[in-house]
Design a protein around this motif. Structure first.
Motif, mmCIF file in Angstrom:
data_model
loop_
_atom_site.group_PDB
_atom_site.id
_atom_site.type_symbol
_atom_site.label_atom_id
_atom_site.label_comp_id
_atom_site.label_asym_id
_atom_site.label_seq_id
_atom_site.Cartn_x
_atom_site.Cartn_y
_atom_site.Cartn_z
ATOM 1 N N ARG A 1 7.223 -11.613 15.425
ATOM 2 C CA ARG A 1 6.268 -10.872 16.270
ATOM 3 C C ARG A 1 5.763 -9.628 15.545
ATOM 4 N N MET A 2 6.650 -8.952 14.826
ATOM 5 C CA MET A 2 6.224 -7.762 14.080
ATOM 6 C C MET A 2 5.138 -8.127 13.076
ATOM 7 N N TYR B 1 1.722 -9.387 15.081
ATOM 8 C CA TYR B 1 0.987 -8.344 15.792
ATOM 9 C C TYR B 1 0.921 -7.031 15.012
ATOM 10 N N GLU C 1 3.176 -5.012 14.216
ATOM 11 C CA GLU C 1 3.944 -3.965 14.880
ATOM 12 C C GLU C 1 4.918 -3.348 13.881
ATOM 13 N N ALA D 1 8.878 -4.126 19.424
ATOM 14 C CA ALA D 1 8.606 -5.558 19.263
ATOM 15 C C ALA D 1 9.599 -6.393 20.065
#
Length: 483
Positions: free
Chosen positions: A432-433, A436, A438, A444
């Motif tokens: 996810r980091m 997106y 992040e 996250a």
């Protein structure tokens, strides 16, 4: 937890710590091991209070020896813990329960725990194994499969795996092309047989790499010694790990222990956490690192630490506790711990990853026998029963004379445990980091949980289920042991 497997494993851990007398407790409680004759207290005034209180109590208690009560080892350390010997475990009953009872009144006045057992912290298959690995076809797919996207050293998420080390030929596995760290100590015995739990850290690294290809993974062999370490040493070893590797984005930790206690902490009645980890956990809280920790394999609601810190308000954003889903992903695996302190569940039964490198096949002899029925009372074809094999440590084998089963590993394996659900969750946070862009791992992790709409059934509750898109459910059928 069924006692047979635990008692077999207890003997193995005791052999790995020949100079440390160990006990199960209380009352042979499966999953809880500790050092006989020793308690832990916080440095300074509390250590003095513990020492004086126990010595005064033992003066009035037959069969216990006040002159044995003394501090051992350094009196101050980065972990802020004093190790206090409260008696000679070789003379009479184990003095630790007596010492802890003697402190009850003082703890009630002060409103918190003053001392604890010196627990054995173990990788979350060790004192409570989900199962032992099964060979998988070396050219077959991993599960979870490798996610889309490449590796970019400039943007890669830093993941630290604190576990057993990497097998010597891990570099021959494409999954582990960007993985670095410590070498596994003593992979094989004098007969060339793979030691129990060798490849545990390698297997975990392979799962992280599959779920989150854009990860810089470092595997440190902090738990190389049979995957077990005393609580009094564990905090210091964790500090050493982050001093060496730097504070990463994510720590994947598949180790812990249940505890006993008298306090009420964060809504968890009767538990108090780990005195030996308090300093490290405070330092973790001040960092940006997310600790993803295994919930343990006792099939119990008893909190397993440090995963259970996730239920304490001050650690809610810095710790993600992970239980294991069974092979079809619809409910918990039979062995998985559970309860309100477990924040999420991820696939953890019959996952496929790298166990050894691909250079040289290596034989393995099973240590534990499978059961005729699930040792936790489940009815699906779980890893308690299948694939069927006979282990060298099994009490059944000793009574029947059955020959233990041997297999060959030459790359991939199938393995089960909350040990492996944990890197699935860690990989999803890392992925996810990257997806997106992040930069904050804790944010996250929180957003991952908030965005998770999938649920699984665990003990009558609908819980967040972190199922990677590349993970494939395994049919709940009886598998065969590879020839």
């Amino acid at each position: 937890m069924a006692p047979q497997r635990f008692h077999e494993q207890f003997d193995q851990i005791q052999r790995s710590m020949p100079d440390v007398p160990l006990a199960m407790g209380p009352d042979g409680d499966a999953g809880l091991l500790y050092e006989k004759g020793v308690v832990l207290a916080r440095d300074g005034e509390e250590a003095r209070i513990v020492e004086d209180t126990v010595r005064a109590h033992f003066t009035e208690t037959r069969g216990l020896f006040p002159d044995h009560v003394r501090r051992t080892g350094p009196q101050t350390s980065r972990t802020g813990v004093t190790r206090i010997r409260v008696g000679d475990p070789g003379q009479g009953d184990d003095p630790v329960p007596h010492a802890l009872r003697a402190l009850g009144e003082m703890e009630a006045r002060r409103g918190h725990q003053l001392a604890s057992r010196n627990h054995v912290v173990h990788i979350a298959v060790n004192a409570c194994p989900g199962d032992e690995p099964v060979p998988a076809v070396r050219t077959g797919p991993v599960n979870p499969g490798v996610a889309a996207g490449g590796y970019d050293p400039e943007t890669a998420v830093r993941v630290l795996v604190v576990d057993t080390g990497l097998v010597h030929d891990h570099g021959s596995c494409p999954l582990l092309a960007h993985t670095t760290g410590d070498a596994q100590v003593d992979e094989t015995d004098g007969d060339g047989l793979l030691h129990q739990y060798v490849g545990h850290g390698t297997f975990i690294a392979g799962i992280v790499a599959a779920v989150a290809p854009n990860s810089d993974i470092t595997v440190l062999g902090t738990l190389n010694d049979a995957g077990a370490i005393l609580e009094s040493e564990f905090g210091a070893r964790l500090f050493e790990a982050v001093d060496r590797a730097g504070w990463p984005d994510i720590i994947s930790l598949s180790a812990g222990t249940p505890t006993t206690g008298t306090g009420t902490t964060g809504g968890l009645t009767g538990v108090t956490g780990l005195i030996g980890l308090e300093a490290f956990m405070r330092e973790l809280r001040s960092q940006r690192t997310l600790l993803v920790a295994a919930a343990g394999n006792n099939a119990s609601s008893t909190p397993f630490w440090p995963a259970a810190y996730a239920a304490l308000p001050e650690y809610a954003d810095s710790v993600l506790s992970v239980g294991a889903l069974r092979a079809d992903g619809e409910a918990e695996a039979c062995f998985s711990n559970h309860g309100p302190w477990v924040r999420a569940y991820a696939p953890g039964e019959r996952l496929t990853s790298a166990l050894t490198g691909f250079d040289t096949p290596v034989p393995y002899v099973y240590q534990h026998s499978t059961y005729d029925a699930c040792r936790f009372g489940f009815s699906y074809p779980c890893t308690c029963r299948f694939p069927c094999h006979t282990g060298v440590l099994s009490e059944q084998r000793e009574s029947t004379g059955a020959k233990p089963d041997q297999v060959m590993f030459d790359g991939l394996a199938q393995w089960s445990g909350t040990s492996f659900a944990t890197p699935v969750a860690a990989g999803l946070v890392a992925a996810r980091m990257t997806a997106y862009r992040e930069r904050e791992p804790r944010m996250a992790g929180a957003r991952l949980l908030a965005a998770t709409v999938e649920r699984a059934e665990v003990r009558g509750a609908r819980v967040p289920a972190l199922r990677p898109a590349t993970w494939r459910p395994v049919p709940l059928a009886v598998p065969a042991l590879p020839a």
